[in-house]
Design a protein around this motif. Sequence first.
Motif, mmCIF file in Angstrom:
data_model
loop_
_atom_site.group_PDB
_atom_site.id
_atom_site.type_symbol
_atom_site.label_atom_id
_atom_site.label_comp_id
_atom_site.label_asym_id
_atom_site.label_seq_id
_atom_site.Cartn_x
_atom_site.Cartn_y
_atom_site.Cartn_z
ATOM 1 N N ARG A 16 0.847 -1.202 0.000
ATOM 2 C CA ARG A 16 0.000 0.000 0.000
ATOM 3 C C ARG A 16 0.873 1.240 0.000
ATOM 4 N N SER A 17 0.450 2.234 -0.765
ATOM 5 C CA SER A 17 1.108 3.536 -0.795
ATOM 6 C C SER A 17 0.097 4.583 -0.349
ATOM 7 N N GLU A 18 0.557 5.561 0.379
ATOM 8 C CA GLU A 18 -0.343 6.627 0.837
ATOM 9 C C GLU A 18 -0.571 7.682 -0.243
ATOM 10 N N GLY A 19 0.248 7.669 -1.279
ATOM 11 C CA GLY A 19 0.113 8.647 -2.355
ATOM 12 C C GLY A 19 0.578 8.055 -3.665
ATOM 13 N N ALA A 20 0.957 8.930 -4.583
ATOM 14 C CA ALA A 20 1.343 8.490 -5.923
ATOM 15 C C ALA A 20 2.802 8.087 -6.034
ATOM 16 N N ALA A 21 3.621 8.425 -5.044
ATOM 17 C CA ALA A 21 5.040 8.094 -5.104
ATOM 18 C C ALA A 21 5.207 6.593 -4.896
ATOM 19 N N VAL A 22 5.481 5.880 -5.968
ATOM 20 C CA VAL A 22 5.545 4.426 -5.896
ATOM 21 C C VAL A 22 6.968 3.884 -5.881
ATOM 22 N N VAL A 28 2.056 -2.107 -6.383
ATOM 23 C CA VAL A 28 1.639 -1.104 -5.407
ATOM 24 C C VAL A 28 0.164 -0.753 -5.574
ATOM 25 N N ILE A 29 -0.510 -0.570 -4.442
ATOM 26 C CA ILE A 29 -1.904 -0.131 -4.415
ATOM 27 C C ILE A 29 -1.911 1.317 -3.952
ATOM 28 N N VAL A 30 -2.478 2.181 -4.789
ATOM 29 C CA VAL A 30 -2.540 3.605 -4.464
ATOM 30 C C VAL A 30 -3.986 4.008 -4.197
ATOM 31 N N PRO A 31 -4.190 5.077 -3.449
ATOM 32 C CA PRO A 31 -5.556 5.572 -3.254
ATOM 33 C C PRO A 31 -6.124 6.128 -4.553
ATOM 34 N N TRP A 32 -7.443 6.147 -4.664
ATOM 35 C CA TRP A 32 -8.126 6.633 -5.859
ATOM 36 C C TRP A 32 -7.663 8.017 -6.267
ATOM 37 N N ASP A 33 -7.528 8.933 -5.319
ATOM 38 C CA ASP A 33 -7.169 10.304 -5.671
ATOM 39 C C ASP A 33 -5.719 10.453 -6.129
ATOM 40 N N SER A 34 -4.909 9.391 -6.018
ATOM 41 C CA SER A 34 -3.520 9.420 -6.488
ATOM 42 C C SER A 34 -3.296 8.567 -7.728
ATOM 43 N N ALA A 36 -4.089 8.750 -11.042
ATOM 44 C CA ALA A 36 -3.592 9.358 -12.286
ATOM 45 C C ALA A 36 -2.096 9.652 -12.186
ATOM 46 N N ASP A 37 -1.646 10.174 -11.051
ATOM 47 C CA ASP A 37 -0.214 10.474 -10.870
ATOM 48 C C ASP A 37 0.619 9.190 -10.832
ATOM 49 N N ALA A 38 0.111 8.155 -10.168
ATOM 50 C CA ALA A 38 0.847 6.891 -10.095
ATOM 51 C C ALA A 38 0.984 6.261 -11.479
ATOM 52 N N LEU A 39 -0.076 6.313 -12.266
ATOM 53 C CA LEU A 39 0.000 5.754 -13.620
ATOM 54 C C LEU A 39 0.957 6.550 -14.495
ATOM 55 N N ALA A 40 1.058 7.854 -14.266
ATOM 56 C CA ALA A 40 1.998 8.680 -15.024
ATOM 57 C C ALA A 40 3.440 8.298 -14.699
ATOM 58 N N GLN A 41 3.680 7.814 -13.475
ATOM 59 C CA GLN A 41 5.024 7.402 -13.053
ATOM 60 C C GLN A 41 5.312 5.938 -13.348
ATOM 61 N N GLN A 42 4.297 5.218 -13.778
ATOM 62 C CA GLN A 42 4.411 3.770 -13.941
ATOM 63 C C GLN A 42 5.539 3.416 -14.885
ATOM 64 N N PHE A 64 -9.269 3.883 -16.780
ATOM 65 C CA PHE A 64 -8.019 3.397 -16.191
ATOM 66 C C PHE A 64 -7.914 1.872 -16.177
ATOM 67 N N LEU A 65 -9.024 1.172 -16.361
ATOM 68 C CA LEU A 65 -9.044 -0.281 -16.189
ATOM 69 C C LEU A 65 -7.997 -1.037 -17.006
ATOM 70 N N PRO A 66 -7.745 -0.685 -18.263
ATOM 71 C CA PRO A 66 -6.752 -1.449 -19.029
ATOM 72 C C PRO A 66 -5.341 -1.393 -18.445
ATOM 73 N N ARG A 67 -5.051 -0.390 -17.622
ATOM 74 C CA ARG A 67 -3.705 -0.240 -17.061
ATOM 75 C C ARG A 67 -3.595 -0.738 -15.626
ATOM 76 N N LEU A 68 -4.674 -1.271 -15.088
ATOM 77 C CA LEU A 68 -4.677 -1.704 -13.689
ATOM 78 C C LEU A 68 -4.578 -3.216 -13.579
ATOM 79 N N ALA A 69 -3.795 -3.672 -12.616
ATOM 80 C CA ALA A 69 -3.681 -5.100 -12.340
ATOM 81 C C ALA A 69 -4.558 -5.506 -11.161
ATOM 82 N N LEU A 70 -4.982 -4.537 -10.356
ATOM 83 C CA LEU A 70 -5.795 -4.823 -9.176
ATOM 84 C C LEU A 70 -6.711 -3.644 -8.897
ATOM 85 N N VAL A 71 -7.948 -3.945 -8.528
ATOM 86 C CA VAL A 71 -8.874 -2.938 -8.019
ATOM 87 C C VAL A 71 -9.360 -3.436 -6.670
ATOM 88 N N ALA A 72 -9.101 -2.648 -5.632
ATOM 89 C CA ALA A 72 -9.577 -2.954 -4.284
ATOM 90 C C ALA A 72 -10.749 -2.021 -3.997
#
Length: 174
Positions: A16-22, A28-34, A36-42, A64-72
């Motif tokens: 788990r990450s508290e923000g977009a910095a992965v 890594v699982i990021v919060p919903w509000d982070s 877009a930033d996490a995917l930009a850093q992917q 975002f679904l095509p770029r996600l490996a997990l949805v919690a």
Amino acid sequence: MPLLDRNGAREDGWTRSEGAAVGNIPAVIVPWDSLADALAQQGDGRNIGVLIPNSLAISALAPFLPRLALVAIGFPAYSDGRGFSLARQLRRAGFAGELRASGPLIPDQFAYALACGFDTIELPQANAERQPLEQWLRARDSYSLTYQRGYGTPDRNILDRRRAARAAAAPGPR
């Protein structure tokens, strides 16, 4: 937090990450509000997952679904069932990654969660201590039939079975 799948307890390969910095975390699982930033850093080879509220509209997550490996999906309380509906919508939208229920579910909801498309359930430690693994596994196997269509296998639907039995018992034309 303990993690269960249909076979019992399992290790969690996600962080788990508290923000977009992965950083260099491979999964890594990021919060919903982070998200877009996490995917930009992917980077290559990094799996991104997201923790979403159970009130989120599927249309907001769909791009975002095509770029996600997990949805919690977060469950704030066991009595708030919106996450089950959201899980079905995600599966119908074609999401094939891991689908995780995260929150204080109870064993009686295990079979239904699996039928809705969840792969794993992440429980708060306090809930896991009150409800041992054996209780979850017994609950998983306690329902052999359902009233809902489209959950599990078609031959498990009570209403369709009753309809077929009435049709078979009805007298035919003479």
